[in-house]
Write a protein that holds these residues in place. Structure first.
Motif, PDB file in Angstrom:
ATOM      1  N   GLY A 159     -15.760  -5.237 -11.286  1.00 40.14           N
ATOM      2  CA  GLY A 159     -16.683  -4.498 -10.027  1.00 40.14           C
ATOM      3  C   GLY A 159     -17.911  -4.991 -10.105  1.00 40.14           C
ATOM      4  N   GLN A 160     -18.426  -5.627 -11.121  1.00 47.53           N
ATOM      5  CA  GLN A 160     -19.726  -6.095 -11.256  1.00 47.53           C
ATOM      6  C   GLN A 160     -19.678  -7.348 -10.435  1.00 47.53           C
ATOM      7  N   SER A 161     -18.816  -8.254 -10.552  1.00 48.93           N
ATOM      8  CA  SER A 161     -18.596  -9.667  -9.929  1.00 48.93           C
ATOM      9  C   SER A 161     -17.994  -9.374  -8.452  1.00 48.93           C
ATOM     10  N   GLY A 162     -17.043  -8.353  -8.276  1.00 55.37           N
ATOM     11  CA  GLY A 162     -16.399  -8.371  -6.886  1.00 55.37           C
ATOM     12  C   GLY A 162     -15.447  -9.671  -6.747  1.00 55.37           C
ATOM     13  N   SER A 163     -15.100 -10.213  -7.637  1.00 56.90           N
ATOM     14  CA  SER A 163     -14.368 -11.270  -7.660  1.00 56.90           C
ATOM     15  C   SER A 163     -12.780 -11.323  -7.854  1.00 56.90           C
ATOM     16  N   LEU A 164     -12.471  -9.861  -8.449  1.00 51.95           N
ATOM     17  CA  LEU A 164     -11.130  -9.569  -8.852  1.00 51.95           C
ATOM     18  C   LEU A 164     -11.031  -7.937  -8.744  1.00 51.95           C
ATOM     19  N   PRO A 165      -9.958  -7.605  -8.194  1.00 51.00           N
ATOM     20  CA  PRO A 165      -9.667  -5.987  -7.739  1.00 51.00           C
ATOM     21  C   PRO A 165      -9.788  -5.394  -9.152  1.00 51.00           C
ATOM     22  N   ASP A 166     -10.416  -4.230  -9.235  1.00 46.64           N
ATOM     23  CA  ASP A 166     -10.488  -3.521 -10.413  1.00 46.64           C
ATOM     24  C   ASP A 166      -9.135  -3.235 -11.058  1.00 46.64           C
ATOM     25  N   LEU A 167      -8.342  -2.906 -10.236  1.00 49.80           N
ATOM     26  CA  LEU A 167      -7.164  -2.436 -10.699  1.00 49.80           C
ATOM     27  C   LEU A 167      -6.302  -3.647 -11.369  1.00 49.80           C
ATOM     28  N   ALA A 168      -6.487  -4.835 -10.974  1.00 48.91           N
ATOM     29  CA  ALA A 168      -5.753  -5.991 -11.561  1.00 48.91           C
ATOM     30  C   ALA A 168      -6.704  -6.178 -12.853  1.00 48.91           C
ATOM     31  N   ALA A 169      -7.662  -6.341 -12.798  1.00 51.07           N
ATOM     32  CA  ALA A 169      -8.804  -6.713 -13.990  1.00 51.07           C
ATOM     33  C   ALA A 169      -8.399  -5.627 -14.975  1.00 51.07           C
ATOM     34  N   GLY A 170      -8.317  -4.306 -14.731  1.00 50.75           N
ATOM     35  CA  GLY A 170      -7.844  -3.355 -15.681  1.00 50.75           C
ATOM     36  C   GLY A 170      -6.555  -3.563 -16.368  1.00 50.75           C
ATOM     37  N   ALA A 171      -5.650  -4.029 -15.691  1.00 49.38           N
ATOM     38  CA  ALA A 171      -4.135  -4.356 -16.087  1.00 49.38           C
ATOM     39  C   ALA A 171      -4.246  -5.558 -17.108  1.00 49.38           C
ATOM     40  N   VAL A 172      -4.862  -6.443 -16.721  1.00 50.58           N
ATOM     41  CA  VAL A 172      -5.287  -7.685 -17.695  1.00 50.58           C
ATOM     42  C   VAL A 172      -5.868  -7.351 -18.921  1.00 50.58           C
ATOM     43  N   GLY A 173      -6.991  -6.675 -18.766  1.00 51.19           N
ATOM     44  CA  GLY A 173      -7.977  -6.394 -19.882  1.00 51.19           C
ATOM     45  C   GLY A 173      -6.906  -5.364 -20.948  1.00 51.19           C
ATOM     46  N   GLY A 174      -6.354  -4.452 -20.314  1.00 52.77           N
ATOM     47  CA  GLY A 174      -5.536  -3.486 -21.291  1.00 52.77           C
ATOM     48  C   GLY A 174      -4.219  -4.102 -21.835  1.00 52.77           C
TER      49      GLY A 174
END
Length: 204
Positions: free
Chosen positions: A91-106
């Protein structure tokens, strides 16, 4: 997609020590080292809580069996933390959807947590406590080093995190196979002693 390496690295590190990740990212953001860190992680209250919990984990993580109990409690906390941090970074960078980033990180945090928890259970079969202390210190230094490195070289840090995750999985599989072999042999010896005791002494 430029934030993806940092999301992956922070997810891997969160599976080992989520509080250290939040604390490090918050400090890096608050001191101006990186502009990739969202404001939510830089808040003073967040840094104080993360620092206090990090100190608790630093102690609990070095005591045999207490570390496994701590890991059990954090089976949900670490993956959730990895997902939240990943979503915030996206969300800070705006370069990746939040949901996708959350899935990767989780998911990355869940995998590294499984390696950490499984390895600790295996190490706890050893009667001495020094293995736990050495492993805990190595984990703390690894998380601190890789996350700090990711602030300047996110792609290279993501590669290192990926390699460490794979090595951890192979180590866990190796330890599990050794422990199973040891338990089978011990059970076999106990059964042989039991049968020998039931048979009684040979006639004189």
């Amino acid at each position: 997609m430029s934030v993806l390496p940092l999301v992956f690295t922070s997810g891997w590190a969160s599976g080992i020590n989520a509080y250290a990740v939040v604390l490090l990212l918050g400090v890096f953001g608050a001191t101006g080292v990186s502009d990739e860190v969202p404001e939510a992680l830089q808040r003073t209250d967040v840094l104080i809580v993360a620092g206090a919990l990090f100190l608790c984990e630093a102690v609990a993580d070095k005591i045999p069996y207490v570390d496994s109990a701590w890991d059990s409690v954090h089976t949900v906390i670490r993956p959730v933390s990895g997902a939240v941090v990943g979503a915030l970074l996206a969300g800070q960078s705006g370069s990746l959807p939040d949901l996708a980033a959350g899935a990767v990180g989780g998911s990355t945090a869940l995998a590294s947590h499984a390696v950490k928890a499984g390895t600790r259970m295996a190490v706890n079969t050893s009667p001495e406590p020094f293995s736990n202390v050495a492993l805990s210190v190595a984990e703390d230094l690894g998380v601190g080093g890789v996350v700090s490195f990711a602030m300047f070289y996110p792609e290279a840090a993501a590669v290192i995190a990926g390699v460490l995750l794979l090595l951890g999985l192979f180590l866990l599989l190796f330890l599990v196979s050794r422990i199973r072999r040891f338990l089978r042999r011990r059970a076999q010896r106990c059964e042989e002693k039991r049968l020998a005791g039931r048979a009684g002494p040979p006639p004189g």
